[in-house]
Design an enzyme around this catalytic site. Structure first.
Site, PDB file in Angstrom:
ATOM      1  N   HIS A   1       2.114   1.654  -3.417  1.00 21.09           N
ATOM      2  CA  HIS A   1       0.964   2.120  -4.202  1.00 21.09           C
ATOM      3  C   HIS A   1       0.824   3.638  -4.054  1.00 21.09           C
ATOM      4  O   HIS A   1       0.660   4.369  -5.036  1.00 21.09           O
ATOM      5  CB  HIS A   1      -0.313   1.412  -3.723  1.00 21.09           C
ATOM      6  CG  HIS A   1      -1.579   2.090  -4.131  1.00 21.09           C
ATOM      7  ND1 HIS A   1      -2.062   3.218  -3.476  1.00 21.09           N
ATOM      8  CD2 HIS A   1      -2.452   1.847  -5.132  1.00 21.09           C
ATOM      9  CE1 HIS A   1      -3.168   3.608  -4.072  1.00 21.09           C
ATOM     10  NE2 HIS A   1      -3.434   2.800  -5.063  1.00 21.09           N
TER      11      HIS A   1
ATOM     12  N   LYS B   1       0.845  -1.209   0.000  1.00 24.82           N
ATOM     13  CA  LYS B   1       0.000   0.000   0.000  1.00 24.82           C
ATOM     14  C   LYS B   1       0.877   1.255   0.000  1.00 24.82           C
ATOM     15  O   LYS B   1       0.566   2.239  -0.671  1.00 24.82           O
ATOM     16  CB  LYS B   1      -0.936  -0.012   1.223  1.00 24.82           C
ATOM     17  CG  LYS B   1      -1.739   1.288   1.396  1.00 24.82           C
ATOM     18  CD  LYS B   1      -2.809   1.436   0.338  1.00 24.82           C
ATOM     19  CE  LYS B   1      -3.521   2.758   0.215  1.00 24.82           C
ATOM     20  NZ  LYS B   1      -3.791   3.596   1.300  1.00 24.82           N
TER      21      LYS B   1
HETATM   22  P1  NBP Z   1      -8.776   9.394  10.315  1.00 28.60           P
HETATM   23  O1  NBP Z   1      -7.434   9.004   9.858  1.00 28.60           O
HETATM   24  O2  NBP Z   1      -9.117  10.824  10.366  1.00 28.60           O
HETATM   25  O3  NBP Z   1      -9.005   8.733  11.769  1.00 28.60           O
HETATM   26  C1  NBP Z   1     -10.176   8.993  12.460  1.00 28.60           C
HETATM   27  C2  NBP Z   1     -10.506   7.889  13.442  1.00 28.60           C
HETATM   28  O4  NBP Z   1      -9.423   7.704  14.360  1.00 28.60           O
HETATM   29  C3  NBP Z   1     -11.729   8.264  14.263  1.00 28.60           C
HETATM   30  O5  NBP Z   1     -12.466   7.099  14.510  1.00 28.60           O
HETATM   31  C4  NBP Z   1     -11.097   8.812  15.531  1.00 28.60           C
HETATM   32  O6  NBP Z   1     -11.943   8.711  16.638  1.00 28.60           O
HETATM   33  C5  NBP Z   1      -9.939   7.883  15.689  1.00 28.60           C
HETATM   34  N1  NBP Z   1      -8.930   8.408  16.614  1.00 28.60           N
HETATM   35  C6  NBP Z   1      -8.099   9.466  16.492  1.00 28.60           C
HETATM   36 BR1  NBP Z   1      -8.040  10.611  15.073  1.00 28.60          BR
HETATM   37  N2  NBP Z   1      -7.310   9.642  17.554  1.00 28.60           N
HETATM   38  C7  NBP Z   1      -7.674   8.658  18.405  1.00 28.60           C
HETATM   39  C8  NBP Z   1      -7.225   8.297  19.696  1.00 28.60           C
HETATM   40  N3  NBP Z   1      -6.227   8.962  20.295  1.00 28.60           N
HETATM   41  N4  NBP Z   1      -7.795   7.244  20.293  1.00 28.60           N
HETATM   42  C9  NBP Z   1      -8.777   6.556  19.692  1.00 28.60           C
HETATM   43  N5  NBP Z   1      -9.261   6.843  18.458  1.00 28.60           N
HETATM   44  C10 NBP Z   1      -8.710   7.874  17.815  1.00 28.60           C
HETATM   45  O7  NBP Z   1      -9.926   8.638   9.490  1.00 28.60           O
HETATM   46  P2  NBP Z   1     -10.009   8.113   8.008  1.00 28.60           P
HETATM   47  O8  NBP Z   1      -9.669   9.180   7.036  1.00 28.60           O
HETATM   48  O9  NBP Z   1     -11.306   7.414   7.911  1.00 28.60           O
HETATM   49  O10 NBP Z   1      -8.834   7.040   7.916  1.00 28.60           O
HETATM   50  C11 NBP Z   1      -8.774   5.882   8.727  1.00 28.60           C
HETATM   51  C12 NBP Z   1      -7.479   5.165   8.399  1.00 28.60           C
HETATM   52  O11 NBP Z   1      -7.522   4.779   7.021  1.00 28.60           O
HETATM   53  C13 NBP Z   1      -6.225   6.027   8.551  1.00 28.60           C
HETATM   54  O12 NBP Z   1      -5.153   5.224   8.959  1.00 28.60           O
HETATM   55  C14 NBP Z   1      -5.988   6.539   7.158  1.00 28.60           C
HETATM   56  O13 NBP Z   1      -4.630   6.870   6.936  1.00 28.60           O
HETATM   57  C15 NBP Z   1      -6.424   5.353   6.322  1.00 28.60           C
HETATM   58  N6  NBP Z   1      -6.880   5.674   4.963  1.00 28.60           N
HETATM   59  C16 NBP Z   1      -7.569   6.820   4.706  1.00 28.60           C
HETATM   60  C17 NBP Z   1      -8.009   7.074   3.424  1.00 28.60           C
HETATM   61  C18 NBP Z   1      -8.788   8.324   3.104  1.00 28.60           C
HETATM   62  O14 NBP Z   1      -9.010   8.577   1.912  1.00 28.60           O
HETATM   63  N7  NBP Z   1      -9.245   9.085   4.090  1.00 28.60           N
HETATM   64  C19 NBP Z   1      -7.756   6.158   2.402  1.00 28.60           C
HETATM   65  C20 NBP Z   1      -7.088   4.974   2.712  1.00 28.60           C
HETATM   66  C21 NBP Z   1      -6.656   4.748   3.992  1.00 28.60           C
HETATM   67  P3  NBP Z   1     -12.788  10.014  17.122  1.00 28.60           P
HETATM   68  O15 NBP Z   1     -14.016  10.024  16.260  1.00 28.60           O
HETATM   69  O16 NBP Z   1     -13.093   9.713  18.533  1.00 28.60           O
HETATM   70  O17 NBP Z   1     -11.923  11.202  16.929  1.00 28.60           O
END
Ligand code: NBP
Length: 481
Positions: free
Chosen positions: A185, A182
């Site tokens: 990628h 990934k």
């Molecule tokens: P985020 O990367 O913004 O993560 C948000 C989530 O992490 C929420 O559920 C949040 O909970 C939780 N979180 C955080 Br921030 N700090 C925390 C903590 N200290 N303790 C517990 N929970 C915590 O969300 P996303 O964009 O959906 O991405 C999720 C994963 O997928 C990431 O690793 C990202 O790199 C990866 N990813 C993202 C994409 C994209 O296009 N966005 C694509 C592919 C992969 P809360 O609601 O309580 O703050």
């Protein structure tokens, strides 16, 4: 009825993956650190589904059928370790934790090994395709402890993108292989974006074409060998008008952001000693773009080249297309070469053809071109470098002339094309039998007694010369760093 899978982390990726799983008939239990988000999700997008909300990790784990699958879709880094530490005491032998975030592969190597000791099966998986992909079919790249794969496979292959009946999800390899692939990628995504931007700047700044004219050119390119999601969105972006009827793209500030996966790919390439010049230049191009105010100052101090293009525009447009295609081939050749080295170095046992297959659908770099890569690895699974496969030899030979013409234009007009130019330098270097490293070795031996091998002696025999007549006879040890 217990849930088939639990998912922690209801941000954009988590919510959409859960809805996707629900659409495919899987019962999903969800949890999120901020509990309000669980309620909002259940009352909003998850209304009238069989998705179950839970309000503690204990409740989440209790709601799952055995062996339990708990998937994390949270911010990469410490948060993942914190959740693992809290989950392990609640789980039983043979249960599975999946990390679907963008974790660093070395963290996944470590977590897979640590959880194996505790008889918990760990999977680190890349998920690509952004919000849309997560909702309707992402590319999914799982690796880790293969014992977990048969349990997770039916869910992941059902929700992934499908292409000609094949799921864009297959086991990538052991330990951190899924997250490694990934990462590469994402690095390749940086490269693809950069070369499209360089073509765009040559067309706009170099040939003076309007957004509408470029829209037509990219639309035409999208019908041929360059056909891909990123070209397709470029076509749409160029056509998009702001409220005043002017192209929105012209009004967007030219400073690029990044989240780090391109940088990680470059760092790893340096560590493994594999030239990954195009992706490296793409990361640096974003860094340079971010120095906006310094660049603006520089334009007032450093003279601008005043030459204008005078030749045949259509010939140059074709040359720019050739440069884009050739640079793209170089980028994938470098990326796959890096994965080959990593597979050896980290015992990943990566299947390259499967990776090309997984990237054909669902993800940001999906393109027609990945079929040709898949075919090259089908023909020869041990292929050292894509540039040596017959299809790509022909493609590079055809693009060679136009590529050079486009780079010469860039140099003449002073338009930066770091990816086009460095890819050409790599290509010329890769097919040069004798590089100037003979002089380089002589210099190293001159100033540091680092020794050299000779063309007239067997490999592995090292020599030191007292170049000045007053140096010693003692050579430095020979080793690689
Ligand atoms: P985020 O990367 O913004 O993560 C948000 C989530 O992490 C929420 O559920 C949040 O909970 C939780 N979180 C955080 Br921030 N700090 C925390 C903590 N200290 N303790 C517990 N929970 C915590 O969300 P996303 O964009 O959906 O991405 C999720 C994963 O997928 C990431 O690793 C990202 O790199 C990866 N990813 C993202 C994409 C994209 O296009 N966005 C694509 C592919 C992969 P809360 O609601 O309580 O703050």
């Amino acid at each position: 009825m217990k849930a088939n899978i639990g998912l922690i982390g209801l941000a954009v990726m988590g919510q959409n993956l859960v809805l996707n799983m629900n659409d495919h008939g899987f019962k999903v239990a969800v949890y999120n650190r901020t509990l309000r988000v669980v309620d909002e999700f259940l009352a909003g997008p998850a209304k009238n589904t069989q998705i179950v909300g839970t309000y503690s990790l204990e409740e989440l784990v209790d709601s799952l059928e055995s062996p339990r699958i708990v998937m994390l879709m949270v911010k990469a880094g410490d948060v993942v370790d914190q959740y693992i530490d809290k989950l392990v005491p609640l789980l039983a032998v043979g249960d599975i934790i999946v990390d679907g975030g963008n974790s660093l592969f070395t963290d996944t190597n470590r977590r897979t090994a640590a959880l194996k000791e505790k008889n918990i099966n760990y999977i680190g998986t890349g998920v690509s395709g952004g919000e849309e992909g997560a909702r309707h079919g992402p590319s999914i790249m799982p690796g880790g402890n293969k014992a977990a794969w048969p349990t997770v496979k039916p869910i992941f292959q059902a929700i992934s993108a499908q292409l000609n009946g094949d799921p864009c999800c297959e086991w990538v390899g052991d330990n951190g292989a899924g997250h490694y692939v990934k990462m590469v990628h994402n690095g390749i995504e940086y490269g693809d974006i950069q070369i499209i931007c360089e073509a765009y700047q040559l067309l706009s700044e170099g040939l003076g074409l309007s957004a509408d004219e470029m829209h037509s050119i990219f639309a035409e390119w999208n019908q041929g060998e360059l056909r891909s999601y990123l070209i397709e969105i470029t076509v749409n972006i160029l056509a998009y008008k702001d409220e005043d009827g002017q192209p929105l793209v012209d009004k967007i500030l030219d400073t690029a952001g990044q989240k780090g996966t391109g940088k990680w790919t470059g760092i790893n390439a340096l560590e493994l000693g594999i030239p990954l010049t195009l992706i490296g230049e793409s990361v640096f191009a974003r860094c340079l773009s971010a120095q906006k105010s310094e660049r603006v100052k520089a334009t007032q101090v450093l003279p601008k080249r005043s030459k204008a293009f005078t030749g045949d525009k259509q010939v140059m447009i074709n040359a720019i297309r050739d440069a884009l295609y050739a640079a793209k081939i170089i980028s994938y050749a470098q990326g796959f070469r890096l994965m080959r080295e990593a597979s050896k170095e980290y015992n990943f046992s990566i299947n390259y053809g499967e990776i090309a297959l997984m990237w054909r659908g669902g993800c940001i770099i999906r393109s027609q071109f990945l079929n040709d890569i898949k075919q090259a690895y089908n023909d020869n699974p041990e292929l050292e470098n894509l540039l040596l496969a017959g299809f790509f030899v022909d493609a590079m030979t055809r693009a060679d002339e136009g590529w050079r013409i486009a780079v010469i234009l860039a140099i003449e007009l002073g338009i930066p094309t770091p990816a086009f130019s460095s890819a050409l330098a790599y290509y010329d270097g890769y097919r040069t039998e004798r590089l100037p490293a003979n002089l380089l070795q002589a210099q190293r031996d001159y100033f540091g007694a680092h020794t050299y091998e000779r063309t007239d002696k067997p490999r592995g025999e090292f020599f030191h010369t007292d170049w000045t007549g007053h140096g010693g006879k003692t050579a430095s040890s020979t080793y690689s760093v």
